[in-house]
Design an enzyme around this catalytic site. Structure first.
Site, PDB file in Angstrom:
ATOM      1  N   SER A 158       3.791  -2.138  10.353  1.00  0.00           N
ATOM      2  CA  SER A 158       5.240  -2.180  10.544  1.00  0.00           C
ATOM      3  C   SER A 158       5.869  -3.521  10.171  1.00  0.00           C
ATOM      4  CB  SER A 158       5.620  -1.779  11.978  1.00  0.00           C
ATOM      5  OG  SER A 158       5.207  -0.451  12.244  1.00  0.00           O
TER       6      SER A 158
ATOM      7  N   GLU B  73      -5.007  -5.070  10.588  1.00  0.00           N
ATOM      8  CA  GLU B  73      -3.986  -4.047  10.807  1.00  0.00           C
ATOM      9  C   GLU B  73      -4.265  -3.330  12.127  1.00  0.00           C
ATOM     10  OE1 GLU B  73      -2.104  -2.770   6.776  1.00  0.00           O
ATOM     11  OE2 GLU B  73      -3.799  -1.473   7.188  1.00  0.00           O
TER      12      GLU B  73
ATOM     13  N   HIS C  75      -9.400   0.986   5.105  1.00  0.00           N
ATOM     14  CA  HIS C  75      -8.107   1.194   5.760  1.00  0.00           C
ATOM     15  C   HIS C  75      -8.297   2.111   6.960  1.00  0.00           C
ATOM     16  CE1 HIS C  75      -3.977   2.364   6.531  1.00  0.00           C
ATOM     17  NE2 HIS C  75      -3.646   1.248   5.897  1.00  0.00           N
TER      18      HIS C  75
ATOM     19  N   GLY D 282       3.142  -1.052   4.326  1.00  0.00           N
ATOM     20  CA  GLY D 282       3.177   0.386   4.066  1.00  0.00           C
ATOM     21  C   GLY D 282       4.604   0.832   3.786  1.00  0.00           C
ATOM     22  N   GLY D 283       5.259   1.382   4.799  1.00  0.00           N
ATOM     23  CA  GLY D 283       6.591   1.970   4.640  1.00  0.00           C
ATOM     24  C   GLY D 283       7.593   1.100   3.896  1.00  0.00           C
TER      25      GLY D 283
ATOM     26  N   GLY E 186       2.818   2.286  10.926  1.00  0.00           N
ATOM     27  CA  GLY E 186       3.736   3.419  10.782  1.00  0.00           C
ATOM     28  C   GLY E 186       4.440   3.799  12.085  1.00  0.00           C
TER      29      GLY E 186
ATOM     30  N   ASN F  20       0.869  -1.176   0.000  1.00  0.00           N
ATOM     31  CA  ASN F  20       0.000   0.000   0.000  1.00  0.00           C
ATOM     32  C   ASN F  20       0.910   1.231   0.000  1.00  0.00           C
ATOM     33  OD1 ASN F  20      -1.769   2.061   0.519  1.00  0.00           O
ATOM     34  ND2 ASN F  20      -2.380   1.337   2.563  1.00  0.00           N
ATOM     35  N   TRP F  21       1.021   1.849  -1.161  1.00  0.00           N
ATOM     36  CA  TRP F  21       1.964   2.961  -1.296  1.00  0.00           C
ATOM     37  C   TRP F  21       1.469   4.223  -0.587  1.00  0.00           C
ATOM     38  CZ3 TRP F  21       4.134   2.994  -7.046  1.00  0.00           C
ATOM     39  CH2 TRP F  21       4.583   1.696  -7.361  1.00  0.00           C
ATOM     40  N   LYS F  22       0.200   4.232  -0.196  1.00  0.00           N
ATOM     41  CA  LYS F  22      -0.415   5.408   0.464  1.00  0.00           C
ATOM     42  C   LYS F  22      -0.178   6.656  -0.409  1.00  0.00           C
ATOM     43  CE  LYS F  22      -0.055   3.063   4.858  1.00  0.00           C
ATOM     44  NZ  LYS F  22       0.057   3.129   6.311  1.00  0.00           N
TER      45      LYS F  22
HETATM   46  P1  13P Z   1       3.300   0.393   7.757  1.00  0.00           P
HETATM   47  O1  13P Z   1       3.837  -0.878   7.155  1.00  0.00           O
HETATM   48  O2  13P Z   1       3.987   1.618   7.310  1.00  0.00           O
HETATM   49  O3  13P Z   1       3.155   0.279   9.247  1.00  0.00           O
HETATM   50  O4  13P Z   1       1.789   0.546   7.177  1.00  0.00           O
HETATM   51  C1  13P Z   1       0.911  -0.527   7.259  1.00  0.00           C
HETATM   52  C2  13P Z   1      -0.322  -0.197   6.504  1.00  0.00           C
HETATM   53  O5  13P Z   1      -1.095   0.658   6.906  1.00  0.00           O
HETATM   54  C3  13P Z   1      -0.552  -0.904   5.242  1.00  0.00           C
HETATM   55  O6  13P Z   1      -1.840  -0.675   4.772  1.00  0.00           O
END
Ligand code: 13P
Length: 250
Positions: free
Chosen positions: A213, A167, A95, A234-235, A173, A9-11
């Protein structure tokens, strides 16, 4: 045996040029390796170009949001038809950032889930508790309510096109990952919920991803849990190397 599914998920990261570079790096590193399913979810502005690059590869495309109407006066929204026209197979719905920052409630999320499934998009349906809820000891009831409301009116057959992403909000994050045991406990609760409320077969088949994370150094221990069937990253999906190394750890 359920095949693992790793999604990025590149956000709100990566402009068009950066998106093309990232997906090219992923494709090059992956080759024809399809031990697990891989999904990338770039921002809307990059979907079409990323799709051109992944077309003949095992990588699938997902969007990060969708609206539940076909068209009309809904400024800033996109429809299922629009997502399909740029090559999306998947869409992330519910999300926690949509829920907390943009105020999306369970009934809206349910409408989006139903609309996406009706229009042949696969859904990555996100659920998870806050830190306060975990500390209060109500994780299971929070997750149960999100499942009950989000999946209301959805058939066992439609459920085949849903991935559930657990999640925990406190792990997103923050660098704080749920331990494999903490995650496994909730995943097993979710699978039992599906077995009891849909069918045993549905419970056995449903893919339940963990997100929060996930990094190259903790992915293997999370993914080795019996009810963790993949990850929503995410990250760590914003660099090809770390995303590929999580994929390799399946
Ligand atoms: P992180 O991996 O940055 O914690 O984000 C997780 C997330 O929200 C994926 O949708």
């Amino acid at each position: 045996m359920r095949k693992k599914v790793i999604a990025g998920n590149w956000k709100m990261n990566k402009d068009l040029n950066e998106s093309q570079n990232l997906v090219s790096g992923i494709i090059d590193g992956l080759g024809n390796d399809n031990k697990c399913d891989v999904i990338v979810c770039p921002p809307f502005t990059s979907l079409s170009e990323v799709h051109s690059l992944i077309k003949n590869t095992p990588v699938k495309l997902g969007a990060q949001n969708v609206y539940h109407e076909n068209d009309g006066a809904f400024t800033g929204e996109v429809s299922t038809g629009m997502l399909k026209s740029v090559g999306c197979d998947y869409v992330i719905i519910g999300h926690s950032e949509r829920r907390t920052i943009f105020g999306e409630k369970d009934d809206l999320i349910n409408k989006k889930n139903k609309k996406a499934l009706a229009d042949d998009l696969k859904v990555i349906f996100c659920i998870g508790e806050s830190l306060a809820q975990r500390e209060e000891g109500i994780t299971n009831s929070v997750v149960e309510k999100q499942l009950h409301k989000g999946l209301d009116g959805i058939s066992s057959e439609e459920l085949n096109n849903i991935i559930i992403a657990y999640e925990p909000i406190w792990a997103i994050g923050t660098g704080k990952t749920a331990t494999p045991e903490q995650a496994q406990e909730v995943h097993s609760f979710i699978r039992n919920y599906i077995s009891q409320n849909f069918s045993k077969e549905s419970g056995g088949k449903i893919i339940i991803q963990y997100g929060g994370s996930v990094k190259p150094d903790n992915a293997a221990s999370l993914l080795s849990q019996p009810d963790i069937d993949g990850a929503l990253i995410g990250g760590a999906c914003l660099k090809a190397d770390s995303f590929l190394s999580i994929i390799a750890s399946t």
